[in-house]
Enzyme design. Structure first.
Site, PDB file in Angstrom:
ATOM      1  N   GLY A  53       2.005  11.011 -16.124  1.00  0.00           N
ATOM      2  CA  GLY A  53       2.308   9.633 -15.728  1.00  0.00           C
ATOM      3  C   GLY A  53       1.127   8.750 -16.049  1.00  0.00           C
ATOM      4  CB  CYS A  84      -0.921  14.921 -17.850  1.00  0.00           C
ATOM      5  SG  CYS A  84      -2.084  13.657 -18.299  1.00  0.00           S
ATOM      6  CE1 TYR A  85      -1.078  10.133 -10.869  1.00  0.00           C
ATOM      7  CE2 TYR A  85       1.079  11.053 -10.337  1.00  0.00           C
ATOM      8  CZ  TYR A  85      -0.008  10.258 -10.006  1.00  0.00           C
ATOM      9  OH  TYR A  85      -0.018   9.597  -8.798  1.00  0.00           O
ATOM     10  CG  HIS A 171       0.707  15.729 -22.766  1.00  0.00           C
ATOM     11  ND1 HIS A 171       1.611  15.373 -21.807  1.00  0.00           N
ATOM     12  CD2 HIS A 171      -0.327  14.861 -22.654  1.00  0.00           C
ATOM     13  CE1 HIS A 171       1.163  14.330 -21.137  1.00  0.00           C
ATOM     14  NE2 HIS A 171      -0.015  13.999 -21.630  1.00  0.00           N
ATOM     15  CD  GLU A 173       4.497  17.325 -22.559  1.00  0.00           C
ATOM     16  OE1 GLU A 173       3.846  18.346 -22.290  1.00  0.00           O
ATOM     17  OE2 GLU A 173       4.216  16.202 -22.122  1.00  0.00           O
ATOM     18  CB  SER A 225      32.247   4.360 -32.834  1.00  0.00           C
ATOM     19  OG  SER A 225      31.310   5.414 -32.660  1.00  0.00           O
ATOM     20  N   GLY A 226      33.262   7.025 -34.571  1.00  0.00           N
ATOM     21  CA  GLY A 226      32.835   7.831 -35.726  1.00  0.00           C
ATOM     22  C   GLY A 226      31.361   8.189 -35.633  1.00  0.00           C
ATOM     23  N   GLY A 227      30.677   7.682 -34.581  1.00  0.00           N
ATOM     24  CA  GLY A 227      29.293   8.093 -34.322  1.00  0.00           C
ATOM     25  C   GLY A 227      29.294   9.495 -33.724  1.00  0.00           C
ATOM     26  CB  VAL A 228      26.574  11.997 -33.206  1.00  0.00           C
ATOM     27  CG1 VAL A 228      26.472  13.415 -32.685  1.00  0.00           C
ATOM     28  CG2 VAL A 228      26.009  11.907 -34.594  1.00  0.00           C
ATOM     29  CG  ASP A 229      26.306  10.302 -28.672  1.00  0.00           C
ATOM     30  OD1 ASP A 229      25.868  11.340 -29.217  1.00  0.00           O
ATOM     31  OD2 ASP A 229      25.565   9.382 -28.276  1.00  0.00           O
ATOM     32  CB  SER A 230      32.556   8.286 -29.797  1.00  0.00           C
ATOM     33  OG  SER A 230      32.492   7.986 -31.163  1.00  0.00           O
ATOM     34  CE  LYS A 374      22.706  10.841 -31.282  1.00  0.00           C
ATOM     35  NZ  LYS A 374      23.487   9.749 -30.673  1.00  0.00           N
TER      36      LYS A 374
END
Ligand code: XMP
Length: 518
Positions: A53, A84-85, A171, A173, A225-230, A374
């Protein structure tokens, strides 16, 4: 399924920690630092990670762990890793001493490993780590041991083996800490988490859940919409309930070249979506956007018009197909869980238009992807048989080309931009770099400049090329492309697109610029 809970203290890497742990096969959830004890108990954490943080422990009002939460974790012997924090916080709240520092140690640092066991098992005596801190731990409480140090930081990692409490100043990660993944894996092993987070299992369970929720008669509506999520949401629901899924594709007139044809071909023809409904609203959108120059106004008009068109189409379908009871949405985890950093910044710069609909539509919401990242959504999409091209397509904003035409939008400008953009993408794909870029697109600048073609003077518009590399769109760098490739793209655009006689390459990073122009 066993879970690791990440407590968010405002660090910019909260979602990154979470993704890394999931990559290692353990499910995660992020909760804010001030979440109630009941919330934590409900989540049944197998282990806890305290994020980094921006604060110093000594700042007025700096976030702390609630005493009730800390007590519960200690009493129940829940393993904890502070980063870290979080590394300072464990020590501070258990009676050790944190030393404030005026200067910041930032970037690549050599870690001297004192004990290469438990948390630091399998590490060499010297490793590279990524540091970013001001304060540091000076004195450990009883029962804690120093596991590693750096030149400027005498306690860069510590552990209390009995109580399974660990901390790292750096870090693990981020990609800049090459052995970070091993450290996180060591923590997972110390915590004894079973690594049962697998996408195959997830798909099976998600299908069962959708079937159960929707029942055998009801129908689901979805803005596709043709996007990945939808698209992945649509595939999943289609697989669960077949043609009781009704997808609506809205052509807002702001799409890329041939997009409305390609999306229909993919879903209706290739994937067999019998109830794929096409709403052609190009004229309506362009009429409402006529002479509108202000970016926020454009975004609002597009958002409202979309909702209107979608609502009208739904009402029409409800008449024809009874029992439409659910509305599916492609919400994913980062859309839903704002970390302390994301909530402060991005959202207010541009009012994002996504497929959210008014509550008075009286439809129950289904969000099957709401716990996924994603990359997980993409992998599921591939497993479900969506074309690779669609899954790995660059992100495209909800308001479409409207935010890539500076100022007023009309059909002529849209067509110019579509042609230029098609050439750009074609060349980027030919060069084999499409998938390594976050986004590549053209922008129409409403400025006319003088040029020469053959023996004639020209007076035409400017096309700006925007190509960026990024991990999550929060920050982005312009891509340092090969000059020959840029020259080829620029030459083709000027030669082949009527209306453009000058091409510029955008060399701005985000921040301070944003990726899209409006
Ligand atoms: P900016 O321009 O804010 O964009 O740097 C960050 C990322 O978000 C995408 N973007 C949007 N996505 N609806 C979306 O779904 C929107 O209204 C929207 N505006 C920007 C942009 O393409 C980039 O990847």
């Amino acid at each position: 399924m066993e879970k690791i809970i990440i407590i968010d203290f405002g660090g910019q890497y909260c979602h990154l920690i979470s993704r890394r742990i999931r990559e290692l096969g353990v499910f995660t959830e992020i909760i804010p630092f001030d979440a109630d004890l009941n919330k934590l108990i409900e989540l049944k954490p197998k282990a806890i990670i305290l994020s980094g943080g921006p604060n110093s422990i000594y700042d007025d009002g700096s976030p702390k762990l609630k005493n009730t939460v800390l007590k519960y974790m200690l009493e129940n012997n829940i393993p904890m890793l502070g980063i870290c924090y979080g590394h300072h916080l464990i020590i501070h709240q258990l009676g050790g001493i944190i030393e404030p520092h005026d200067y910041k140690e930032y970037g690549k640092t050599y870690l001297e490993v004192i004990e290469n066991r438990t948390l630091l098992s399998s590490l060499n005596r010297e490793e590279i780590v990524w540091m970013s801190h001001g304060d540091q731990v000076r004195e450990l409480p009883e029962g804690f041991k120093t596991l590693a140090k750096t030149k400027n930081c005498p306690i860069a990692a510590y552990g209390n083996e009995n109580r399974k409490l660990y901390g790292v100043q750096f870090h693990p990660e981020v990609g800049h800490t090459p052995k970070g993944k091993i450290i996180l894996e060591n923590f997972i092993n110390i915590a004894g988490c079973s690594r049962d987070w697998k996408l195959e299992n997830w798909i099976e369970k998600a299908l069962e859940k959708i079937k159960k929720q929707v029942g055998s008669e009801n129908k689901v509506i979805l803005g596709l919409s043709g996007g990945v999520d939808s698209s992945v949401t649509a595939m999943l629901i289609h697989k669960a309930i077949g043609n009781r899924l009704h997808s609506i594709f809205v052509n807002n007139g702001l799409l890329r070249k041939n997009e409305e044809i390609e999306v229909q071909e993919t879903f209706r023809d290739q994937l067999g979506f019998a109830n794929f409904h096409y709403a052609d609203a190009e004229e309506l959108f362009l009429e409402r956007l006529k002479n509108v120059e202000n970016p926020e106004e454009k975004r609002k008009i597009i958002g409202h018009t979309f909702i209107k068109v979608f609502e009208n189409k739904t009402v029409e379908l409800e008449r024809e197909y009874p029992n439409i009871k659910y509305l599916a949405q492609g919400t994913i985890y980062p859309d839903r869980v704002e970390t302390a950093t994301t909530s402060k910044s991005a959202a207010k710069i541009k009012s994002h238009h996504n497929l959210t609909l008014p509550e008075d539509m009286k439809l129950e919401i289904i969000e099957p992807l709401k716990d996924l990242y994603k990359d997980e959504v993409r992998r599921i999409g591939i497993k479900l048989g969506l074309p690779k091209d669609l899954i790995y397509r660059h992100p495209f904003p909800g308001p479409g080309l409207a935010v890539r035409i500076v100022g007023v939008i009309d059909k002529e400008r849209l067509d110019i931009l579509r042609e230029a953009d098609t050439i750009l993408i074609e060349e980027i794909k030919k060069a084999g770099i499409y998938e390594s870029l976050w986004q590549a697109f053209c922008v129409f600048l409403p400025l006319k400049t003088v040029g020469i073609m053959g023996d004639f003077r020209t007076y035409e518009y400017i096309c700006s090329i925007r190509i960026v590399e990024s991990l999550d769109a929060m920050t982005a760098n312009f891509a340092k492309l090969d000059w020959d490739l840029l020259e080829k793209i620029g030459t083709r655009i000027v030669n082949e697109v009527k209306g453009i006689n000058r091409v510029v390459y955008d060399i701005s990073n985000k921040p301070p610029s944003t990726i899209e122009y409006e």
